[in-house]
Write an enzyme that holds these catalytic residues in place. Sequence first.
Site, PDB file in Angstrom:
ATOM      1  N   ILE A  15       0.858  -1.232  -0.098  1.00 12.23           N
ATOM      2  CA  ILE A  15       0.078  -0.107  -0.149  1.00 12.23           C
ATOM      3  C   ILE A  15       0.954   1.196   0.012  1.00 12.23           C
ATOM      4  CG2 ILE A  15      -1.730   1.346   1.433  1.00 12.23           C
ATOM      5  CD1 ILE A  15      -2.901  -1.334   2.334  1.00 12.23           C
ATOM      6  N   GLY A  92       2.771  -1.161   9.254  1.00  8.76           N
ATOM      7  CA  GLY A  92       2.338  -2.142  10.021  1.00  8.76           C
ATOM      8  C   GLY A  92       2.644  -3.709   9.966  1.00  8.76           C
ATOM      9  N   ILE A  93       2.312  -4.325  10.793  1.00  8.13           N
ATOM     10  CA  ILE A  93       2.804  -5.942  10.667  1.00  8.13           C
ATOM     11  C   ILE A  93       1.662  -6.676  11.059  1.00  8.13           C
ATOM     12  CG2 ILE A  93       5.162  -5.509  10.850  1.00  8.13           C
ATOM     13  CD1 ILE A  93       4.806  -6.591  13.759  1.00  8.13           C
ATOM     14  N   PHE A 150     -10.481 -13.556  13.640  1.00  8.94           N
ATOM     15  CA  PHE A 150      -9.845 -14.752  14.302  1.00  8.94           C
ATOM     16  C   PHE A 150      -8.263 -14.754  14.060  1.00  8.94           C
ATOM     17  CE2 PHE A 150      -8.669 -19.414  14.499  1.00  8.94           C
ATOM     18  CZ  PHE A 150      -9.675 -19.858  15.507  1.00  8.94           C
ATOM     19  N   TYR A 155      -3.708  -7.611  16.432  1.00 11.70           N
ATOM     20  CA  TYR A 155      -3.694  -6.504  15.500  1.00 11.70           C
ATOM     21  C   TYR A 155      -4.925  -5.759  15.557  1.00 11.70           C
ATOM     22  CZ  TYR A 155      -3.910  -5.478  10.429  1.00 11.70           C
ATOM     23  OH  TYR A 155      -3.683  -4.712   9.087  1.00 11.70           O
ATOM     24  N   TYR A 187      -9.498  -6.033   2.474  1.00 14.02           N
ATOM     25  CA  TYR A 187      -8.368  -6.754   2.140  1.00 14.02           C
ATOM     26  C   TYR A 187      -7.920  -6.607   0.886  1.00 14.02           C
ATOM     27  CZ  TYR A 187      -8.947 -10.318   6.061  1.00 14.02           C
ATOM     28  OH  TYR A 187      -8.952 -10.652   7.423  1.00 14.02           O
TER      29      TYR A 187
HETATM   30  N1  CAA Z   1     -13.428 -18.821  12.582  1.00 11.51           N
HETATM   31  C1  CAA Z   1     -13.671 -19.871  13.593  1.00 11.51           C
HETATM   32  N2  CAA Z   1     -12.764 -20.849  13.503  1.00 11.51           N
HETATM   33  C2  CAA Z   1     -11.545 -20.832  12.932  1.00 11.51           C
HETATM   34  C3  CAA Z   1     -11.109 -19.667  12.097  1.00 11.51           C
HETATM   35  C4  CAA Z   1     -12.120 -18.688  11.791  1.00 11.51           C
HETATM   36  N3  CAA Z   1     -11.622 -17.849  11.120  1.00 11.51           N
HETATM   37  N4  CAA Z   1     -10.077 -19.963  11.307  1.00 11.51           N
HETATM   38  C5  CAA Z   1      -9.576 -21.051  12.058  1.00 11.51           C
HETATM   39  N5  CAA Z   1     -10.601 -21.532  12.844  1.00 11.51           N
HETATM   40  C6  CAA Z   1     -10.462 -23.028  13.382  1.00 11.51           C
HETATM   41  C7  CAA Z   1     -10.243 -24.069  12.753  1.00 11.51           C
HETATM   42  O1  CAA Z   1     -11.325 -24.311  11.910  1.00 11.51           O
HETATM   43  C8  CAA Z   1      -9.490 -25.107  13.772  1.00 11.51           C
HETATM   44  O2  CAA Z   1     -10.797 -25.749  14.360  1.00 11.51           O
HETATM   45  P1  CAA Z   1     -10.514 -27.309  14.949  1.00 11.51           P
HETATM   46  O3  CAA Z   1      -9.352 -27.174  15.769  1.00 11.51           O
HETATM   47  O4  CAA Z   1     -11.946 -27.314  15.745  1.00 11.51           O
HETATM   48  O5  CAA Z   1     -10.630 -28.186  13.825  1.00 11.51           O
HETATM   49  C9  CAA Z   1      -8.661 -24.296  14.545  1.00 11.51           C
HETATM   50  O6  CAA Z   1      -9.308 -23.008  14.353  1.00 11.51           O
HETATM   51  C10 CAA Z   1      -7.248 -24.255  14.258  1.00 11.51           C
HETATM   52  O7  CAA Z   1      -6.690 -23.502  15.074  1.00 11.51           O
HETATM   53  P2  CAA Z   1      -5.069 -23.449  14.800  1.00 11.51           P
HETATM   54  O8  CAA Z   1      -4.684 -22.121  15.796  1.00 11.51           O
HETATM   55  O9  CAA Z   1      -4.338 -24.771  15.005  1.00 11.51           O
HETATM   56  O10 CAA Z   1      -4.946 -22.819  13.455  1.00 11.51           O
HETATM   57  P3  CAA Z   1      -3.638 -22.359  12.635  1.00 11.51           P
HETATM   58  O11 CAA Z   1      -2.690 -22.301  13.661  1.00 11.51           O
HETATM   59  O12 CAA Z   1      -3.448 -23.341  11.663  1.00 11.51           O
HETATM   60  O13 CAA Z   1      -4.328 -20.879  11.984  1.00 11.51           O
HETATM   61  C11 CAA Z   1      -4.638 -18.822  12.137  1.00 11.51           C
HETATM   62  C12 CAA Z   1      -4.824 -19.975  12.904  1.00 11.51           C
HETATM   63  C13 CAA Z   1      -3.314 -18.181  12.012  1.00 11.51           C
HETATM   64  C14 CAA Z   1      -5.466 -17.593  12.631  1.00 11.51           C
HETATM   65  C15 CAA Z   1      -5.275 -18.807  10.707  1.00 11.51           C
HETATM   66  O14 CAA Z   1      -6.644 -19.458  10.733  1.00 11.51           O
HETATM   67  C16 CAA Z   1      -5.187 -17.689   9.793  1.00 11.51           C
HETATM   68  O15 CAA Z   1      -4.205 -17.135   9.394  1.00 11.51           O
HETATM   69  N6  CAA Z   1      -6.323 -17.171   9.662  1.00 11.51           N
HETATM   70  C17 CAA Z   1      -6.415 -15.672   8.797  1.00 11.51           C
HETATM   71  C18 CAA Z   1      -6.302 -14.735   9.703  1.00 11.51           C
HETATM   72  C19 CAA Z   1      -6.645 -13.402   8.776  1.00 11.51           C
HETATM   73  O16 CAA Z   1      -7.430 -13.059   8.312  1.00 11.51           O
HETATM   74  N7  CAA Z   1      -5.560 -12.404   8.884  1.00 11.51           N
HETATM   75  C20 CAA Z   1      -5.562 -11.344   7.878  1.00 11.51           C
HETATM   76  C21 CAA Z   1      -4.108 -11.050   7.448  1.00 11.51           C
HETATM   77  S1  CAA Z   1      -3.976  -9.796   6.402  1.00 11.51           S
HETATM   78  C22 CAA Z   1      -4.438  -8.154   7.211  1.00 11.51           C
HETATM   79  O17 CAA Z   1      -4.329  -8.483   8.526  1.00 11.51           O
HETATM   80  C23 CAA Z   1      -4.467  -7.066   6.669  1.00 11.51           C
HETATM   81  C24 CAA Z   1      -5.808  -6.486   7.070  1.00 11.51           C
HETATM   82  O18 CAA Z   1      -5.546  -5.473   7.860  1.00 11.51           O
HETATM   83  C25 CAA Z   1      -7.091  -7.062   6.444  1.00 11.51           C
HETATM   84  P1  NAP Z   2       3.120  -4.491   3.706  1.00 17.18           P
HETATM   85  O1  NAP Z   2       3.450  -4.633   2.101  1.00 17.18           O
HETATM   86  O2  NAP Z   2       3.791  -5.846   4.371  1.00 17.18           O
HETATM   87  O3  NAP Z   2       4.061  -3.331   3.867  1.00 17.18           O
HETATM   88  C1  NAP Z   2       4.065  -2.888   5.552  1.00 17.18           C
HETATM   89  C2  NAP Z   2       5.010  -1.947   5.610  1.00 17.18           C
HETATM   90  O4  NAP Z   2       5.506  -1.741   7.051  1.00 17.18           O
HETATM   91  C3  NAP Z   2       6.568  -2.389   5.107  1.00 17.18           C
HETATM   92  O5  NAP Z   2       6.923  -1.427   4.088  1.00 17.18           O
HETATM   93  C4  NAP Z   2       7.532  -2.007   6.262  1.00 17.18           C
HETATM   94  O6  NAP Z   2       8.772  -1.684   5.852  1.00 17.18           O
HETATM   95  C5  NAP Z   2       6.737  -1.364   7.028  1.00 17.18           C
HETATM   96  N1  NAP Z   2       7.154  -1.961   8.568  1.00 17.18           N
HETATM   97  C6  NAP Z   2       6.710  -3.087   9.203  1.00 17.18           C
HETATM   98  N2  NAP Z   2       7.557  -2.921  10.578  1.00 17.18           N
HETATM   99  C7  NAP Z   2       8.365  -1.723  10.667  1.00 17.18           C
HETATM  100  C8  NAP Z   2       9.067  -1.026  11.535  1.00 17.18           C
HETATM  101  N3  NAP Z   2       9.231  -1.418  12.583  1.00 17.18           N
HETATM  102  N4  NAP Z   2       9.586   0.178  11.320  1.00 17.18           N
HETATM  103  C9  NAP Z   2       9.335   0.679  10.155  1.00 17.18           C
HETATM  104  N5  NAP Z   2       8.567   0.133   9.141  1.00 17.18           N
HETATM  105  C10 NAP Z   2       7.950  -0.974   9.319  1.00 17.18           C
HETATM  106  O7  NAP Z   2       1.714  -4.477   3.912  1.00 17.18           O
HETATM  107  P2  NAP Z   2       0.684  -3.440   3.323  1.00 17.18           P
HETATM  108  O8  NAP Z   2      -0.333  -4.239   3.144  1.00 17.18           O
HETATM  109  O9  NAP Z   2       1.051  -2.515   2.490  1.00 17.18           O
HETATM  110  O10 NAP Z   2       0.196  -2.717   4.698  1.00 17.18           O
HETATM  111  C11 NAP Z   2       0.263  -1.428   4.941  1.00 17.18           C
HETATM  112  C12 NAP Z   2      -0.658  -0.917   6.050  1.00 17.18           C
HETATM  113  O11 NAP Z   2      -1.943  -1.368   5.718  1.00 17.18           O
HETATM  114  C13 NAP Z   2      -0.422  -1.730   7.290  1.00 17.18           C
HETATM  115  O12 NAP Z   2      -0.472  -0.671   8.491  1.00 17.18           O
HETATM  116  C14 NAP Z   2      -1.607  -2.745   7.370  1.00 17.18           C
HETATM  117  O13 NAP Z   2      -1.601  -3.339   8.691  1.00 17.18           O
HETATM  118  C15 NAP Z   2      -2.634  -1.829   6.848  1.00 17.18           C
HETATM  119  N6  NAP Z   2      -3.658  -2.838   6.023  1.00 17.18           N
HETATM  120  C16 NAP Z   2      -3.315  -3.657   5.073  1.00 17.18           C
HETATM  121  C17 NAP Z   2      -4.390  -4.290   4.690  1.00 17.18           C
HETATM  122  C18 NAP Z   2      -4.017  -5.411   3.448  1.00 17.18           C
HETATM  123  O14 NAP Z   2      -5.052  -6.064   3.208  1.00 17.18           O
HETATM  124  N7  NAP Z   2      -2.978  -5.311   2.827  1.00 17.18           N
HETATM  125  C19 NAP Z   2      -5.674  -4.056   5.110  1.00 17.18           C
HETATM  126  C20 NAP Z   2      -5.826  -3.148   6.150  1.00 17.18           C
HETATM  127  C21 NAP Z   2      -4.954  -2.394   6.689  1.00 17.18           C
HETATM  128  P3  NAP Z   2       9.624  -2.618   5.312  1.00 17.18           P
HETATM  129  O15 NAP Z   2       9.176  -3.457   4.184  1.00 17.18           O
HETATM  130  O16 NAP Z   2      10.889  -1.620   4.852  1.00 17.18           O
HETATM  131  O17 NAP Z   2      10.247  -3.445   6.306  1.00 17.18           O
END
Ligand code: CAA
Ligand code: NAP
Length: 248
Positions: A15, A92-93, A150, A155, A187
């Site tokens: 972003i 962010g992370i 979840f 975060y 997302y």
């Molecule tokens: N709702 C309810 N239950 C869930 C679930 C959910 N969303 N996701 C997993 N579970 C359940 C599974 O069904 C499983 O259940 P059982 O044990 O009963 O079979 C259990 O959780 C598994 O748990 P674990 O902790 O062992 O699972 P894991 O370690 O493999 O993964 C997790 C857990 C890391 C949270 C993984 O589910 C995950 O990565 N989920 C996505 C989280 C997400 O959306 N992150 C966004 C990242 S991007 C971002 O953050 C940018 C932004 O701002 C939008």
């Molecule tokens: P990204 O590609 O992973 O970028 C994250 C950035 O944060 C990287 O440039 C990284 O810098 C920087 N950063 C992480 N830790 C840092 C630290 N300790 N000091 C300085 N810089 C640091 O992720 P992105 O998706 O572009 O995310 C940007 C922002 O949007 C984040 O705040 C994230 O939470 C938010 N956001 C993302 C999504 C999505 O779906 N992608 C959705 C909602 C909100 P370096 O790479 O140089 O280390």
Amino acid sequence: MKGKIALVTGGMGGIGTAICRQLAQQGAVVIATYNRGGDHLAAKAWQEEQRQQGYEISIHYVDVSDFNSCQTMVQVIHSQFNCIDILVNNAGITRDVQLYKMNLEQWQAVLQTNLDSLFNVTRHVISHMIERRYGRIINISSINGQKGQFGQTHYAAAKAGIHGFTKSLAQEVARKGITVNTISPGYIVTPMVMSLSDEIREKIIAQIPVGRLGTPEEVARAVVFLASEESSFITGSNLTINGGQYLL
Ligand code: CAA
Ligand code: NAP
């Protein structure tokens, strides 16, 4: 926006890169911060790539989770550029894990990088903005700070905290020509989302009414809008950009 000085934390991320490019397109002088674990060569390579595509962007190392690192960065930027007109708190992370398995290091890393960072950076920028009676601050939160997720207690807590920060600071500086707003993306196609498993990502996309992930450019357009001089009556607000996934 021509000639305005813009600081974008995490400016080399998915972003962040789009934000830097669009601000530069509008004529702003853009400074992208990087961390990259101190890999300065990788940062210079990113800068060169932007240059080759027509974007002249300054770069600066910082660890946004470290107050002193942010202070040093802002001091150097102020000495080089005299002021910062636009601040985008974007760095962010994620460290997704359920709370019952989360360790202190994971909790602290996420809170410090996503929330403490707003204090660490903005604290050093705000006094100059007040003196100059102008500023645009845009904080990047997340849909998951609104709806919870979840595996993201840390975060979601940090991203929800951004709303309180934005709304409070907006009130403090409203009469000083400074606006403070939050953007809450859903997302978006960046490394943060693309590092999820295909299976999880497909489940997420199925929950998005628009039927796809958002693009970094779609978020950047909103940043440009809030960063412009014209949006002077918008402050303390939260703009959601999530394809209809979560509607308040
Ligand atoms: N709702 C309810 N239950 C869930 C679930 C959910 N969303 N996701 C997993 N579970 C359940 C599974 O069904 C499983 O259940 P059982 O044990 O009963 O079979 C259990 O959780 C598994 O748990 P674990 O902790 O062992 O699972 P894991 O370690 O493999 O993964 C997790 C857990 C890391 C949270 C993984 O589910 C995950 O990565 N989920 C996505 C989280 C997400 O959306 N992150 C966004 C990242 S991007 C971002 O953050 C940018 C932004 O701002 C939008
Ligand atoms: P990204 O590609 O992973 O970028 C994250 C950035 O944060 C990287 O440039 C990284 O810098 C920087 N950063 C992480 N830790 C840092 C630290 N300790 N000091 C300085 N810089 C640091 O992720 P992105 O998706 O572009 O995310 C940007 C922002 O949007 C984040 O705040 C994230 O939470 C938010 N956001 C993302 C999504 C999505 O779906 N992608 C959705 C909602 C909100 P370096 O790479 O140089 O280390």
